[in-house]
Structures are given as C-alpha cells and as structure tokens.
Enzyme design. Structure first.
Site, short mmCIF file in Angstrom:
data_model
loop_
_atom_site.label_atom_id
_atom_site.label_comp_id
_atom_site.label_asym_id
_atom_site.label_seq_id
_atom_site.Cartn_x
_atom_site.Cartn_y
_atom_site.Cartn_z
N ARG A 216 0.84 -1.22 0.00
CA ARG A 216 0.00 0.00 0.00
C ARG A 216 0.87 1.26 0.00
O ARG A 216 0.58 2.23 0.71
CB ARG A 216 -0.94 0.04 1.22
N GLU B 48 -4.84 3.84 6.44
CA GLU B 48 -4.58 3.64 5.01
C GLU B 48 -5.00 4.85 4.16
O GLU B 48 -4.28 5.25 3.25
CB GLU B 48 -5.29 2.38 4.53
N SER C 89 -10.67 -0.42 3.88
CA SER C 89 -9.91 -0.70 5.12
C SER C 89 -9.38 0.61 5.67
O SER C 89 -8.71 1.35 4.94
CB SER C 89 -8.73 -1.62 4.82
C1 LIG Z 1 -15.52 -0.03 -0.18
C2 LIG Z 1 -14.04 0.18 -0.46
C3 LIG Z 1 -13.21 -0.91 -0.70
C4 LIG Z 1 -11.85 -0.72 -0.98
N1 LIG Z 1 -11.05 -1.81 -1.20
C5 LIG Z 1 -9.74 -1.65 -1.48
C6 LIG Z 1 -8.90 -2.79 -1.71
O1 LIG Z 1 -9.35 -3.93 -1.72
N2 LIG Z 1 -7.58 -2.57 -1.95
C7 LIG Z 1 -7.05 -1.31 -1.99
O2 LIG Z 1 -5.84 -1.19 -2.21
N3 LIG Z 1 -7.82 -0.22 -1.78
C8 LIG Z 1 -9.15 -0.35 -1.52
N4 LIG Z 1 -9.94 0.75 -1.29
C9 LIG Z 1 -9.34 2.09 -1.30
C10 LIG Z 1 -9.52 2.85 -2.64
O3 LIG Z 1 -10.61 2.35 -3.37
C11 LIG Z 1 -8.28 2.79 -3.53
O4 LIG Z 1 -7.18 3.31 -2.83
C12 LIG Z 1 -8.46 3.55 -4.84
O5 LIG Z 1 -7.38 3.31 -5.68
C13 LIG Z 1 -8.63 5.06 -4.64
O6 LIG Z 1 -8.99 5.61 -5.89
P1 LIG Z 1 -9.74 7.00 -5.97
O7 LIG Z 1 -9.81 7.37 -7.40
O8 LIG Z 1 -11.02 6.93 -5.25
O9 LIG Z 1 -8.72 7.95 -5.21
P2 LIG Z 1 -9.05 9.25 -4.33
O10 LIG Z 1 -9.69 8.82 -3.05
O11 LIG Z 1 -9.75 10.26 -5.14
O12 LIG Z 1 -7.58 9.73 -4.01
C14 LIG Z 1 -6.75 8.97 -3.14
C15 LIG Z 1 -5.35 9.61 -3.11
O13 LIG Z 1 -4.74 9.48 -4.39
C16 LIG Z 1 -4.46 10.77 -4.96
N5 LIG Z 1 -4.77 10.66 -6.38
C17 LIG Z 1 -5.95 10.31 -6.96
N6 LIG Z 1 -5.82 10.30 -8.29
C18 LIG Z 1 -4.54 10.65 -8.56
C19 LIG Z 1 -3.78 10.83 -9.76
N7 LIG Z 1 -4.31 10.64 -10.96
N8 LIG Z 1 -2.48 11.21 -9.64
C20 LIG Z 1 -1.92 11.41 -8.45
N9 LIG Z 1 -2.58 11.27 -7.28
C21 LIG Z 1 -3.88 10.89 -7.34
C22 LIG Z 1 -5.36 11.74 -4.20
O14 LIG Z 1 -4.81 13.04 -4.19
C23 LIG Z 1 -5.39 11.11 -2.82
O15 LIG Z 1 -4.21 11.40 -2.13
C24 LIG Z 1 -11.31 0.59 -1.00
C25 LIG Z 1 -12.16 1.69 -0.77
C26 LIG Z 1 -13.51 1.49 -0.50
C27 LIG Z 1 -14.41 2.67 -0.25
#
Ligand SMILES: Cc1cc2nc3c(=O)[nH]c(=O)nc-3n(C[C@H](O)[C@H](O)[C@H](O)COP(=O)(O)OP(=O)(O)OC[C@H]3O[C@@H](n4cnc5c(N)ncnc54)[C@H](O)[C@@H]3O)c2cc1C
Length: 368
Positions: free
Chosen positions: A162, A358, A251
């Site tokens: 992560r 996380e 998580s």
């Molecule tokens: C129900 C649920 C289940 C999940 N299960 C998992 C899992 O199994 N495994 C796992 O690893 N994660 C999991 N996650 C966490 C999450 O889905 C992931 O981390 C996902 O990749 C975040 O994507 P996002 O577009 O929503 O990012 P955001 O929440 O919009 O951003 C997260 C971070 O990344 C940065 N960011 C976003 N896009 C970019 C970009 N293009 N360039 C640079 N920085 C950027 C943002 O500034 C912020 O710091 C889960 C979340 C939820 C709600």
C-alpha cells in the site's frame, strides 16, 4: 456550493467545502489546472473517486482538481500479451471487467475496488493475492517539481505494501495543505496483461477455498471475478449506496508489518501472513489489523450502540468487518476520526502495535 463539498465526492460522504473546484475531462485540462494552481501558490487537492480520502469538516482551503478523464487504448498486442494505456480518471473496475471479457489475465483479483485507475499506483492497490505492481508497465505523470510530463516505471515507483513514492510525497497532515497532493500527478497508466484465454492462477487461500481449487491452481477468469465480488460484498467492500457498511474508505488501517520478535509476543491464534509484495523484508511478518482490532475489544459494529466515548451511533466500525470505519448516514469527519482514534489507541494499549491509517487524511489526524 454543494458541488464544492467533499462530502458529495467521497465514498465516506464526509468533508467540508473546497474554496475552488475544477473538474477536468482531458489530459490537457488536467496538467493546466494543476500547473496554474501551483503557479498561483494555492494549495492543491487532486481527487478522483474519493474512495481513499478523508478531508476535514472545515473543508479544503484551496483548489480541488477532480480527474474525470476517460479511455482505454490498446498500445500493442502480441501472441501472448496486451499492453494497454488507461486514462487516470477511468473507473478501475470497468477496466477489470473489460479485461475479463477479453480473456486477459493479471487484474481479475482486483475486481470491485472502487475509484480511478490513476489512483491505483498511488498506494499500490491490492487484494486477494494481487497488487497493481504485478501488471503495471509504466505511468505517465505530470511532475509538479520539474513542470514536465515524464514516464515512470514500476521500479521508479519503488512500490511497497500500500505504498509508492507517489504516496510518500503526500503529507497526510492536519495543517500542511501545500503538500496535500503528490509531486507526481498520474495522467495515464500502462498495464501489461497476459492472453491466457479463459484461465488464471489463484494466489490467495480464501479465494482458492471459495473457488474450490488448490492454491496456485487455475480457475476461469469470469468465475474468479464473480467470486471476488461476492467475497468483497460479504465484507461490505463493494460500494452500495443503500448499505451504510460501504460508506467508508475501505480498510481504514493497513495490516501492520512487524519484526518477527514482535509477532512472537502475540497469541498463537493471531493470523500471520506471508507477504509477497514488493519491499518485503525477510525479518518481518504481516499481521491482521482486523484480528488485532477485534481482539482488543472493538468488535463489528463498535460505536453503533453509543459505547463509551463514541459518537452516538453516527459512525462505527462496519457490521461486516472490523477494518472498515463507516458513516451511518449523518457522520462528520470528526466522528470518524473519533472512532478511529479510540480503535488505534486501544490496539496500541492491548498489543503494543500502533496501527497506521490507510486513507489519505487532509486537515485532520488521529488523536491520542
Ligand atoms: C468499499 C471500499 C473498498 C476498498 N477496497 C480496497 C482494496 O481492496 N484494496 C485497496 O488497495 N484499496 C481499496 N480501497 C481504497 C480505494 O478504493 C483505492 O485506494 C483507490 O485506488 C482510490 O482511488 P480513488 O480514485 O477513489 O482515489 P481518491 O480517493 O480520489 O484519491 C486517493 C489519493 O490518491 C491521490 N490521487 C488520486 N488520483 C490521482 C492521480 N491521478 N495522480 C496522483 N494522485 C492521485 C489523491 O490526491 C489522494 O491522495 C477501497 C475503498 C472502498 C471505499
């Protein structure tokens, strides 16, 4: 104003307003919005799916750039592999679903993870024995320090569990809004998928059991995807607007990786995982944060019944999984932080292990 409210753009549905909100749908708009915000010296928060982000109730004193770029392009297709390029804002699970229908192996175990493709390398997203480092070919990024587009390989990104250099360049902090976003803004993600036709190997015990195959044996891609989605849904890990157990950031704590001698102080029944992720150190072991939480007295649903020191049921641990911190419909960021702090401090007191959040925390931090 409601457009500017982080609560309307995050899966935990909390967070106050941003001063300015810019939604971008092209790569050009994205680099320009980031470069202009930086040039003006205004704090920048990049948001895509908002599924790994917890922002203060007071909001974000700067500009949010919301990434809504889309597109999947085949760069090269050989007898064995397909190299694809995905726009940062493209929904991750749509890419997984597409790869499965195409008979391409590599990301099927990452089914059902919410959010965008561009965020997957940020924390090296992973689940069920896979993580993005295993299929990532390279990414194109806007480098905010050198003001240019560059390509970074998996090696450049120095992936860990992560973790990556991108995540490490964010200051998860109560006050440092100028470092709320990473140095590298992901524009596109290139993946190398394998043409196996129908089958893929299963690399996770719980998944193998659910599929009724031996660990390491192969199973049909579509079956793996559906089984992962089913397992995830049973833990509230697939977004469902009607189910408060999924109003979360997934998580809330990472599984702690501790020296072997620390793990040895735990009871025999405490789960211990071999960890194969990049950055693995042979003298360490990965523990189950969910087990540590549960066995420190914080059971599923903790907080729902207004237990001492909590927030009258507005926020609680998920009723399906102790690792997810959930909004029961009217929670604030402060409420979620309150429960998270109680849990982290209770686990530290019981097991001497300090859990690490996380999600990226902006304008807030856990309290002692
Ligand atoms: C129900 C649920 C289940 C999940 N299960 C998992 C899992 O199994 N495994 C796992 O690893 N994660 C999991 N996650 C966490 C999450 O889905 C992931 O981390 C996902 O990749 C975040 O994507 P996002 O577009 O929503 O990012 P955001 O929440 O919009 O951003 C997260 C971070 O990344 C940065 N960011 C976003 N896009 C970019 C970009 N293009 N360039 C640079 N920085 C950027 C943002 O500034 C912020 O710091 C889960 C979340 C939820 C709600």
């Amino acid at each position: 104003m409601t457009q500017n409210l982080l609560a309307n753009h995050t899966t935990a549905r909390v967070g106050g307003p941003a001063t300015t909100w810019i939604t971008v749908t092209t790569e050009d708009q994205l680099t320009r919005a980031v470069a202009d915000t930086d040039a003006a010296g205004v704090p920048l928060l990049v948001v895509a799916g908002g599924s790994n982000l917890l922002v203060a109730d007071e909001g974000f004193p700067g500009t949010v750039v919301q990434i809504s770029t889309e597109g999947v392009e085949i760069i090269e297709s050989t007898d064995h592999n397909v190299h694809i390029r995905v726009a940062a804002g493209h929904q991750w699970d749509d890419v997984v679903a597409w790869s499965v229908t195409q008979g391409l192996t590599g990301i099927e175990a990452l089914s059902g993870i919410p959010g965008s493709t561009g965020a997957t390398p940020v924390q090296n997203v992973g689940a069920y024995g896979a993580d993005i480092s295993q299929t990532l070919h390279s990414i194109r990024v806007w480098d905010r320090e050198n003001h240019e587009i560059v390509e970074l390989t998996g090696e450049d990104l120095d992936f860990g569990y992560r973790d990556s250099i991108i995540k490490r360049s964010i200051a998860s902090s109560a006050t440092n809004f100028h470092q709320a976003s990473p140095r590298w803004i992901v524009l596109t993600v290139d993946l190398q998928l394998t043409k196996t036709g129908e089958l893929a190997p299963v690399r996770y015990t719980q998944l193998a059991r659910a599929l009724n195959v031996e660990l390491g044996a192969s199973a049909p891609l579509q079956h793996i995807r559906q089984t992962v989605l089913g397992l995830r849904a049973s833990k509230g890990m697939v977004l469902d607007p009607t189910d408060y157990d999924t109003w979360s950031t997934g998580s809330f704590f990472t599984n702690p990786i501790v020296p072997n001698d620390v793990a040895a102080t735990l009871p025999d029944e405490a789960p211990r995982f071999a960890h194969h992720e990049a950055g693995n150190d042979a003298d360490t072991i990965k523990l189950s944060a969910a087990w540590l939480i549960d066995h420190a007295g914080f059971h599923k649903g903790f907080g729902l019944n207004g237990e001492s020191g909590t927030v009258e049921g507005r926020a609680s641990l998920s009723t399906k999984h102790t690792l997810a911190l959930t909004n029961r419909g009217s929670a604030t960021t402060r409420d979620l932080i309150r429960i998270a702090s109680l849990v982290r401090n209770g686990v530290a007191e019981k097991w001497g292990i300090r859990l690490v959040p996380e999600p990226v925390l902006i304008g807030v931090q856990l309290t002692d």
